[in-house]
Motif scaffolding. Sequence first.
Motif, PDB file in Angstrom:
ATOM      1  N   GLN A 235       2.975   0.010  -4.960  1.00  0.00           N
ATOM      2  CA  GLN A 235       3.721  -0.333  -3.967  1.00  0.00           C
ATOM      3  C   GLN A 235       4.039   0.881  -3.064  1.00  0.00           C
ATOM      4  OE1 GLN A 235       2.976  -3.597  -3.845  1.00  0.00           O
ATOM      5  NE2 GLN A 235       5.042  -3.528  -2.882  1.00  0.00           N
ATOM      6  N   ALA A 236       4.424   2.048  -3.787  1.00  0.00           N
ATOM      7  CA  ALA A 236       4.781   3.445  -3.150  1.00  0.00           C
ATOM      8  C   ALA A 236       3.756   3.647  -2.025  1.00  0.00           C
ATOM      9  CB  ALA A 236       4.925   4.382  -4.329  1.00  0.00           C
ATOM     10  N   GLY A 237       2.405   3.823  -2.227  1.00  0.00           N
ATOM     11  CA  GLY A 237       1.571   4.014  -1.269  1.00  0.00           C
ATOM     12  C   GLY A 237       1.466   3.188  -0.096  1.00  0.00           C
ATOM     13  N   LYS A 238       1.607   1.868  -0.407  1.00  0.00           N
ATOM     14  CA  LYS A 238       1.622   0.671   0.501  1.00  0.00           C
ATOM     15  C   LYS A 238       2.899   0.805   1.261  1.00  0.00           C
ATOM     16  CE  LYS A 238      -1.069  -2.752  -2.056  1.00  0.00           C
ATOM     17  NZ  LYS A 238      -1.139  -4.073  -2.662  1.00  0.00           N
ATOM     18  N   MET A 239       3.833   0.976   0.802  1.00  0.00           N
ATOM     19  CA  MET A 239       5.156   1.143   1.513  1.00  0.00           C
ATOM     20  C   MET A 239       5.081   2.260   2.592  1.00  0.00           C
ATOM     21  SD  MET A 239       8.953   1.273  -0.229  1.00  0.00           S
ATOM     22  CE  MET A 239       8.550   0.500  -1.556  1.00  0.00           C
ATOM     23  N   ILE A 240       4.571   3.492   2.149  1.00  0.00           N
ATOM     24  CA  ILE A 240       4.465   4.457   3.210  1.00  0.00           C
ATOM     25  C   ILE A 240       3.558   3.896   4.367  1.00  0.00           C
ATOM     26  CG2 ILE A 240       3.792   6.822   3.658  1.00  0.00           C
ATOM     27  CD1 ILE A 240       6.304   6.723   1.913  1.00  0.00           C
ATOM     28  N   LYS A 241       2.491   3.497   3.772  1.00  0.00           N
ATOM     29  CA  LYS A 241       1.431   3.019   5.109  1.00  0.00           C
ATOM     30  C   LYS A 241       2.286   1.979   6.036  1.00  0.00           C
ATOM     31  CE  LYS A 241      -2.787   4.018   2.896  1.00  0.00           C
ATOM     32  NZ  LYS A 241      -3.861   3.521   1.931  1.00  0.00           N
ATOM     33  N   ASN A 242       2.754   1.041   5.369  1.00  0.00           N
ATOM     34  CA  ASN A 242       3.491  -0.033   6.274  1.00  0.00           C
ATOM     35  C   ASN A 242       4.743   0.528   7.133  1.00  0.00           C
ATOM     36  OD1 ASN A 242       1.856  -2.225   5.188  1.00  0.00           O
ATOM     37  ND2 ASN A 242       2.996  -2.634   3.431  1.00  0.00           N
ATOM     38  N   ALA A 243       5.320   1.458   6.502  1.00  0.00           N
ATOM     39  CA  ALA A 243       6.449   1.997   7.284  1.00  0.00           C
ATOM     40  C   ALA A 243       5.873   2.715   8.455  1.00  0.00           C
ATOM     41  CB  ALA A 243       7.222   2.753   6.490  1.00  0.00           C
ATOM     42  N   ILE A 244       4.832   3.310   8.427  1.00  0.00           N
ATOM     43  CA  ILE A 244       4.052   4.050   9.518  1.00  0.00           C
ATOM     44  C   ILE A 244       3.788   2.827  10.550  1.00  0.00           C
ATOM     45  CG2 ILE A 244       2.021   5.201   9.961  1.00  0.00           C
ATOM     46  CD1 ILE A 244       2.396   6.802   7.596  1.00  0.00           C
ATOM     47  N   LEU A 245       3.126   1.903  10.112  1.00  0.00           N
ATOM     48  CA  LEU A 245       2.920   0.873  11.132  1.00  0.00           C
ATOM     49  C   LEU A 245       3.947   0.449  11.834  1.00  0.00           C
ATOM     50  CD1 LEU A 245      -0.184  -0.886   9.325  1.00  0.00           C
ATOM     51  CD2 LEU A 245      -0.243   0.873  11.264  1.00  0.00           C
ATOM     52  N   ASP A 246       5.039   0.209  11.234  1.00  0.00           N
ATOM     53  CA  ASP A 246       6.312  -0.737  11.690  1.00  0.00           C
ATOM     54  C   ASP A 246       7.032   0.552  12.711  1.00  0.00           C
ATOM     55  OD1 ASP A 246       6.208  -2.537  10.167  1.00  0.00           O
ATOM     56  OD2 ASP A 246       7.783  -2.495   9.289  1.00  0.00           O
ATOM     57  N   LEU A 247       7.021   1.765  12.247  1.00  0.00           N
ATOM     58  CA  LEU A 247       7.496   2.562  13.030  1.00  0.00           C
ATOM     59  C   LEU A 247       6.617   2.827  14.442  1.00  0.00           C
ATOM     60  CD1 LEU A 247       8.808   5.186  10.878  1.00  0.00           C
ATOM     61  CD2 LEU A 247      10.053   4.257  12.408  1.00  0.00           C
ATOM     62  N   CYS A 248       5.234   2.787  14.424  1.00  0.00           N
ATOM     63  CA  CYS A 248       4.617   2.912  15.563  1.00  0.00           C
ATOM     64  C   CYS A 248       4.743   1.567  16.379  1.00  0.00           C
ATOM     65  CB  CYS A 248       2.965   2.629  15.067  1.00  0.00           C
ATOM     66  SG  CYS A 248       2.525   4.260  14.533  1.00  0.00           S
ATOM     67  N   ALA A 249       5.092   0.353  15.935  1.00  0.00           N
ATOM     68  CA  ALA A 249       5.290  -0.957  16.583  1.00  0.00           C
ATOM     69  C   ALA A 249       6.738  -0.770  17.303  1.00  0.00           C
ATOM     70  CB  ALA A 249       5.216  -1.882  15.857  1.00  0.00           C
ATOM     71  N   LYS A 250       7.500  -0.085  16.549  1.00  0.00           N
ATOM     72  CA  LYS A 250       8.931  -0.007  17.033  1.00  0.00           C
ATOM     73  C   LYS A 250       9.149   0.724  18.238  1.00  0.00           C
ATOM     74  CE  LYS A 250      12.241  -1.265  13.372  1.00  0.00           C
ATOM     75  NZ  LYS A 250      11.165  -1.954  12.422  1.00  0.00           N
ATOM     76  N   LEU A 251       8.243   1.957  18.264  1.00  0.00           N
ATOM     77  CA  LEU A 251       8.355   3.094  19.341  1.00  0.00           C
ATOM     78  C   LEU A 251       7.228   2.824  20.456  1.00  0.00           C
ATOM     79  CD1 LEU A 251       8.277   6.220  16.990  1.00  0.00           C
ATOM     80  CD2 LEU A 251       9.925   5.462  18.711  1.00  0.00           C
ATOM     81  N   LYS A 252       6.350   1.624  20.328  1.00  0.00           N
ATOM     82  CA  LYS A 252       5.339   1.464  21.313  1.00  0.00           C
ATOM     83  C   LYS A 252       5.948   1.282  22.769  1.00  0.00           C
ATOM     84  CE  LYS A 252       4.296  -2.581  21.280  1.00  0.00           C
ATOM     85  NZ  LYS A 252       4.781  -3.936  22.455  1.00  0.00           N
ATOM     86  N   ASP A 253       7.177   0.493  22.708  1.00  0.00           N
ATOM     87  CA  ASP A 253       7.870   0.253  24.003  1.00  0.00           C
ATOM     88  C   ASP A 253       8.585   1.488  24.668  1.00  0.00           C
ATOM     89  OD1 ASP A 253       6.711  -2.514  23.976  1.00  0.00           O
ATOM     90  OD2 ASP A 253       8.604  -3.297  23.243  1.00  0.00           O
TER      91      ASP A 253
ATOM     92  N   MET B 171      -4.229  -0.544  16.421  1.00  0.00           N
ATOM     93  CA  MET B 171      -5.084   0.571  16.203  1.00  0.00           C
ATOM     94  C   MET B 171      -4.806   1.748  17.284  1.00  0.00           C
ATOM     95  SD  MET B 171      -7.158   1.581  13.768  1.00  0.00           S
ATOM     96  CE  MET B 171      -8.826   2.483  13.347  1.00  0.00           C
ATOM     97  N   GLN B 172      -4.710   1.407  18.610  1.00  0.00           N
ATOM     98  CA  GLN B 172      -4.218   2.413  19.438  1.00  0.00           C
ATOM     99  C   GLN B 172      -3.072   3.138  19.239  1.00  0.00           C
ATOM    100  OE1 GLN B 172      -6.729   3.087  21.410  1.00  0.00           O
ATOM    101  NE2 GLN B 172      -6.045   3.897  23.431  1.00  0.00           N
ATOM    102  N   GLN B 173      -1.971   2.275  18.812  1.00  0.00           N
ATOM    103  CA  GLN B 173      -0.604   2.642  18.481  1.00  0.00           C
ATOM    104  C   GLN B 173      -0.549   3.799  17.074  1.00  0.00           C
ATOM    105  OE1 GLN B 173       1.771  -0.687  17.378  1.00  0.00           O
ATOM    106  NE2 GLN B 173       1.132  -1.690  19.307  1.00  0.00           N
ATOM    107  N   TRP B 174      -1.258   3.503  16.307  1.00  0.00           N
ATOM    108  CA  TRP B 174      -1.661   4.329  14.993  1.00  0.00           C
ATOM    109  C   TRP B 174      -2.453   5.409  15.232  1.00  0.00           C
ATOM    110  CZ3 TRP B 174      -6.283   5.057  11.970  1.00  0.00           C
ATOM    111  CH2 TRP B 174      -6.113   5.640  10.895  1.00  0.00           C
ATOM    112  N   ARG B 175      -3.271   5.622  16.320  1.00  0.00           N
ATOM    113  CA  ARG B 175      -3.955   6.747  16.549  1.00  0.00           C
ATOM    114  C   ARG B 175      -3.239   7.702  17.477  1.00  0.00           C
ATOM    115  NH1 ARG B 175      -9.605   4.720  19.395  1.00  0.00           N
ATOM    116  NH2 ARG B 175     -10.025   6.768  19.208  1.00  0.00           N
ATOM    117  N   LEU B 176      -2.232   7.338  18.155  1.00  0.00           N
ATOM    118  CA  LEU B 176      -1.592   7.997  19.112  1.00  0.00           C
ATOM    119  C   LEU B 176      -0.043   8.306  19.134  1.00  0.00           C
ATOM    120  CD1 LEU B 176      -3.005   6.706  22.569  1.00  0.00           C
ATOM    121  CD2 LEU B 176      -3.754   8.607  21.420  1.00  0.00           C
ATOM    122  N   ILE B 177       0.593   7.242  18.754  1.00  0.00           N
ATOM    123  CA  ILE B 177       2.129   7.539  18.621  1.00  0.00           C
ATOM    124  C   ILE B 177       2.582   8.445  17.614  1.00  0.00           C
ATOM    125  CG2 ILE B 177       4.437   6.453  17.995  1.00  0.00           C
ATOM    126  CD1 ILE B 177       3.221   3.807  19.558  1.00  0.00           C
TER     127      ILE B 177
END
Length: 706
Positions: A623-641, A357-363
Amino acid sequence: MAPASKGNGHNQSSQDDLLPDLPKGPLCMYRAKSSFNWKELLLFLEGEDMLIFKKRIFSAFENDPLFAHHPGEELPIQKYRELNFLRCKRLFEYDFLNMQEMVKNPLKISMLINCLGMYDWSLSAKYFLNTYVFASTIQNSGSQRHMHFIQKTLNMEIFGCFALTEVSHGSNTKAIRTTAQYDPTTQEFIINSPDFEASKFWIGNMGKNATHAVVYAQLYTQGGQCHGLHSFVVQIRDPKTLLPMPGVMVGDIGRKLGQNGLDNGFTMFHNVRIPRENLLNRTGDVTPEGVYSTSFKDVRQRFGASLGTLSTGRVSIIGMSVVNLKLALSIAIRFSATRHQFGPNDDEEIPVLEYQMQQWRLIPYLAATYVLDHFSKTLFMDLVELQLGLLQNDKSIRQAELGREIHILASAGKPLASWTAQQGAQECREACGGHGYLAMNRLGDIRNDNDPNCTYEGDNNVLLQQTSNYLLNCITDRHQDKVRIESPLESVNFLEDFKDILGQKFVISRVEDCMDSSVSLAAYKWLVCYLLRESYQKLNQERKSGSDDFEARNNCQAYYCHSLALVFIEHTVLQRYHKYTHHASMPTSLQPVLKRLGALYGLWSLSRHMAVLYQGGYFSGEQAGKMIKNAILDLCAKLKDDAVALVDVIAPPDFILNSPIGKANGELYKNLWATVLQGSKVLERPSWWREFSTYKPTIGSLKSKL
């Protein structure tokens, strides 16, 4: 646009000399995880010359007692304005940027303004409005006969302001009501305010100490002929006494929600006479006999040239908004990396940055900072190109078109940047919990100081109409004249493929394939074309139903033109960044993280338009909408470090950032405690303590309470 400096030619020792290691502390854990070298990225983005320039400014402030911080002390407004003026005066002594350096590297102008703003926007605004807005308007709109005003400004013999806005008119500049009537018998213009609604208002520097103003007024010659809005240099105070000139009423408009070190003022003119030569005559002039002349045969060209000049403030606000994002995110992400709360068991707490949630809010806001920063710099250089054309008296069609295009990009870029900064600053404030609400941690000031960016130089919602009107004119011209759709900066060239783009669909089937900004870029092209078609059709329907052009355009704003202008500027911003990160000169060591930032910004921004993407048929199925949301979360996780290192690149030194919870050492609680204890009278009992100790309730009052 290729990067200005590679940064790769520097060995490690020269890098460390220019950029010393950051202090050891709790943030080292995240810095060690980073996928790139923060020093290499900073050197690549800004170049050695610019970093030396920044260091010179920041070091001067930190070592000068006049710029010292006073934790816990809130100055009275008049004292704050006095201190701000003294600091502004000191800037003239430092002379950070001379004319030769400005010509050699114009980006240093923007850098200086932003460095001052990182310290205090009141100081930056005061200095900028005088030294650049006032002086550059004279340079760009005037001629050789006006150069003495610029020299006096640089010598601080006079102090300037920019007087366009009136009480009753701001965004609608054509309706400004101040008049300048030419009198051929004395060869003077007579400046008048018809009534209090036509008084100049909100003018920065005018409140207390401006001596001269660039005043915008309707130019009249004999016979009552009006030649439209022109600019004049008008003296409003005596530089020796700061008393008003005859016929001038001038004063301060009072306390604002933020930036109270800047004295915003008002003025009214009553038959104030100025020499004919004080007309800034780049686009039009009046002979001694009173004959008006202009070198522009086409009124559109003349207006286009003046629009480019008026874009300076809006382009600057884009950069200011990006600076506010940099400050807020530097504080919030460093806080999030050192603030431990909860965990997998009672004995282990983890940094809040580890929470999705913090990643999704800030990154995503961190990604927006990098993308918008590149847009801000490139648009500033486009503006420099326009201003050079003005100085060289370029009357070409391209020059006029360049002025119009910069105008529409700035008119949409300012809303996008200022709204993103406003939302981002609030998100950062909340993401820091209660500590974010403490004034000493500065997030409240950042948010409040950014707030006027949504209004100054034109209300954001009104400005967006300038951009949507331009786009509608493009498609109208295409339908009627079959002309090509193109522009000097190529921001609308893709509309040439309008029909083909509308036939495209979203065909990505895997989240992994969304990890490049080309995916969201293709969707944005479709979005712009779709909303342009919808807006065009809505406009025609309104006209067919009997609405005049004004009413028809007014009825197309909500859900149509407003959204069109926003998606167009988001596309433009992303397009520039995509081209930048995919350029051959981009170092391979930096490319992955910068590309991820672009991909995240694109998808995050695109996700706000999901309903339209489905409505128009570009998306289909869940699936299109889900894919965009999942990609956003994946990118936030990848950029977290990488988040802390990305912040290290954009954060100013601790003295300038001036936030205990955002310091580079990450010693969150030590820094907080130290600042609390430095406050004035923190441990003293209140001066009104006797009011408590001498209070004796009567028996009657006790009974009533019971």
